[in-house]
Write an enzyme that holds these catalytic residues in place. Structure first.
Site, PDB file in Angstrom:
ATOM      1  N   CYS A  43       0.824  -1.209   0.000  1.00  8.77           N
ATOM      2  CA  CYS A  43       0.000   0.000   0.000  1.00  8.77           C
ATOM      3  C   CYS A  43       0.859   1.261   0.000  1.00  8.77           C
ATOM      4  CB  CYS A  43      -0.928   0.000   1.204  1.00  8.77           C
ATOM      5  SG  CYS A  43      -1.983   1.462   1.285  1.00  8.77           S
ATOM      6  N   CYS A  48      -1.523   1.749  -2.907  1.00  7.01           N
ATOM      7  CA  CYS A  48      -2.530   2.786  -2.673  1.00  7.01           C
ATOM      8  C   CYS A  48      -1.970   4.203  -2.641  1.00  7.01           C
ATOM      9  CB  CYS A  48      -3.252   2.538  -1.348  1.00  7.01           C
ATOM     10  SG  CYS A  48      -3.391   0.832  -0.826  1.00  7.01           S
ATOM     11  N   LYS A  51      -0.235   5.458  -5.948  1.00  8.00           N
ATOM     12  CA  LYS A  51      -1.307   5.496  -6.956  1.00  8.00           C
ATOM     13  C   LYS A  51      -2.191   6.715  -6.751  1.00  8.00           C
ATOM     14  CE  LYS A  51      -4.916   3.609  -5.788  1.00  8.00           C
ATOM     15  NZ  LYS A  51      -5.779   2.563  -5.192  1.00  8.00           N
ATOM     16  N   TYR A 178     -10.026  -3.058 -10.317  1.00  9.44           N
ATOM     17  CA  TYR A 178      -9.819  -1.677  -9.884  1.00  9.44           C
ATOM     18  C   TYR A 178      -8.425  -1.166 -10.225  1.00  9.44           C
ATOM     19  CZ  TYR A 178      -7.488  -3.514  -5.647  1.00  9.44           C
ATOM     20  OH  TYR A 178      -6.643  -4.147  -4.773  1.00  9.44           O
ATOM     21  N   GLU A 182      -7.938   2.098 -12.531  1.00  6.61           N
ATOM     22  CA  GLU A 182      -7.243   3.251 -11.957  1.00  6.61           C
ATOM     23  C   GLU A 182      -6.062   3.687 -12.816  1.00  6.61           C
ATOM     24  OE1 GLU A 182      -8.335   2.390  -7.259  1.00  6.61           O
ATOM     25  OE2 GLU A 182      -6.489   1.578  -8.119  1.00  6.61           O
ATOM     26  N   HIS A 437     -26.508  21.063   2.158  1.00  5.24           N
ATOM     27  CA  HIS A 437     -26.809  21.677   0.860  1.00  5.24           C
ATOM     28  C   HIS A 437     -25.973  22.930   0.643  1.00  5.24           C
ATOM     29  CE1 HIS A 437     -29.271  22.695  -2.608  1.00  5.24           C
ATOM     30  NE2 HIS A 437     -29.301  23.948  -2.146  1.00  5.24           N
ATOM     31  N   GLU A 442     -25.817  15.041  -0.328  1.00  2.00           N
ATOM     32  CA  GLU A 442     -27.206  15.167   0.127  1.00  2.00           C
ATOM     33  C   GLU A 442     -28.151  14.260  -0.647  1.00  2.00           C
ATOM     34  OE1 GLU A 442     -29.386  18.845  -0.896  1.00  2.00           O
ATOM     35  OE2 GLU A 442     -27.587  19.428  -1.992  1.00  2.00           O
TER      36      GLU A 442
END
Length: 453
Positions: A43, A48, A51, A178, A182, A437, A442
């Site tokens: 990672c 991760c 990346k 993934y 990516e 908002h 939301e």
């Protein structure tokens, strides 16, 4: 009691191994850890973290384009330097590697920067030394695999992608998971001409169908040439250094580089596991019980080496469960339900809980809420990008079984939604929550009408 050199010896200084070592040491155990590469694991060093840095870099091209709609005028045409990005990325990884070493030293953990091999259930050969331990934890993670096709020696994996000398002008990315998605987005965002090949019917197998189809449409808008039902069967290197790819069906394509992201396997080869009686699956993954214990009572395993849920936060949780249970006297086991996760594609994906397909396969009736809309920032930029949000709700109990998003900030948003799904929140409770908002988030608490109504 036998006299061992260490109470715990951890093999693999990635996220799971380091966390287990530090927690165990905090309980008073004498701990050592071995790492043949750099401290931090997949990672931090080659996954991760680097990346995500490249993803940030890739997004600036769109930001520069969109700036004019907000009144910004750039002084000239933006230029990009791959070498600068990689050098700065490397500098950050060096910093993190140093931090991990300091964390281990600060926790009184002895670090062996050498390969470790089991000699028996309590003996480890590490570098030119031999040590013993009461308990051993295997946390060596996984490594990319490449298919056995002619010319595969000309291909790279995600490991090498982080260290390319130059950004290829034309690159093929093979795979639909993934990592493939990516990196296709990274290379395209930085200016490469990207073709993504996937042998299946749609990218991101195992994700919700709407998420898969929506993301596929969005990445094509961003210039990625997505070719489904297509695989690369051979690679030939040309005199000018380019590569000719042979495709299923007999077609060909010329590229400057090809990256395979078609799978990973546990990194257990040559560790001596079989010799000491640790049972492995056919793919070399270590078999454990719910307590993360292998077939050898004093040897445990956490993380990707188990080939269970290949996510860094899962490895960390497993490391904590192991240390708390074995050394802290507080036994617990990892719960694998409703794990939030993200794909840092462009746009990104955030998801937690069941897909619509999995929810229906369980036999109960479900109600689907779905919304597709243009992100607010693009109302001025005019960019053709759409966000998808989706909730899967149990019709009988009103419990939200799954939440899915494709769009800007999906990873950040799904973390909070993950808490609600993990706690078994109902759709009524989502509806009772006041919306923030204006925000994309939301939408998760304002979807009132099910699909079909």
């Amino acid at each position: 009691m036998l006299d061992y050199d260490f109470d715990l010896f951890v093999i693999g200084a990635g996220s799971g191994g380091v966390r287990a070592a530090r927690v165990a040491s905090g309980y008073g155990a004498k701990v050592a850890i071995a790492e043949e590469s750099r401290v931090g694991g997949t990672c931090v060093i080659r996954g991760c973290v680097p990346k995500k840095l490249l993803v940030y870099g890739a997004h600036f091209a769109e930001d520069f384009e969109d700036a004019s709609a907000y009144g910004w005028t750039l002084p000239g045409e933006p230029t990009f330097s791959w070498k600068t990005l990689i050098a700065n990325k490397d500098k950050e990884i060096d910093r993190l590697n140093g931090i991990y070493k300091k964390l281990l030293a600060g926790s009184n953990i002895e670090l062996f920067e050498s390969r470790a091999v089991l000699k028996d259930a309590h003996t480890i050969a590490v570098g030119d030394k031999t040590v013993t331990a009461d308990r051993i934890l295997i946390a060596v993670g996984g490594t990319p695999t490449l298919p056995d096709i002619p010319g595969i020696e000309h291909a790279i994996s995600s490991n090498e992608a982080f260290h390319l000398e130059d950004l290829p002008e034309r690159i093929a990315v093979v795979g639909g998971g993934y990592i493939a998605v990516e990196f296709a987005g990274i290379f395209a965002g930085l200016g490469a001409k990207v073709t993504q090949f996937y042998r299946g019917e749609q990218i991101l197998r195992g994700f919700d169908h709407d998420v898969r189809t929506h993301l596929a449409g969005e990445i094509v808008k961003k210039g990625i040439d997505l070719k489904l039902h297509t695989n690369v069967t051979a690679i030939d290197k040309n005199d000018d250094g380019s590569l000719t790819l042979t495709l299923t069906g007999g077609g060909h394509q010329i590229v400057d580089a090809i990256m395979f992201a078609t799978g990973r396997q546990p990194k257990t080869h040559g560790m001596g596991l079989e010799q000491v009686g640790v049972e492995l699956k056919n793919n070399s993954a270590i078999i454990t019980n719910d307590a993360l214990q292998t077939s050898v009572a004093n040897i445990y395993a956490v993380g990707d080496v188990r080939d269970h849920v290949q996510l860094t936060p899962v490895a960390i949780k497993e490391g904590m469960a192991f240390a708390d249970s074995v050394f802290g006297g507080k036994p617990w086991s990892m719960a694998y339900q409703a794990i939030p996760t993200a794909v840092f594609s462009q746009p990104p994906v955030g998801t937690v809980g069941l897909s619509e397909e999995d929810a229906r396969a369980k036999g109960g009736e479900v109600v689907i809420f779905k919304s597709t809309f243009k992100p607010m920032r693009h109302t001025l930029s005019g960019r053709d990008e759409k966000t998808l949000m989706k909730l899967i709700v149990d019709k009988t109990t009103d419990v939200v079984l799954g939440a899915h998003m494709v769009g800007p900030d999906a990873a950040e948003i799904i973390q909070g939604i993950g808490i609600a799904v993990r706690m078994g929140a109902t759709k009524a409770q989502f509806d009772q929550t006041v919306a923030v908002h204006p925000s994309a988030a939301e939408e998760f608490v304002t979807m009132r009408f099910p699909v079909g109504d």
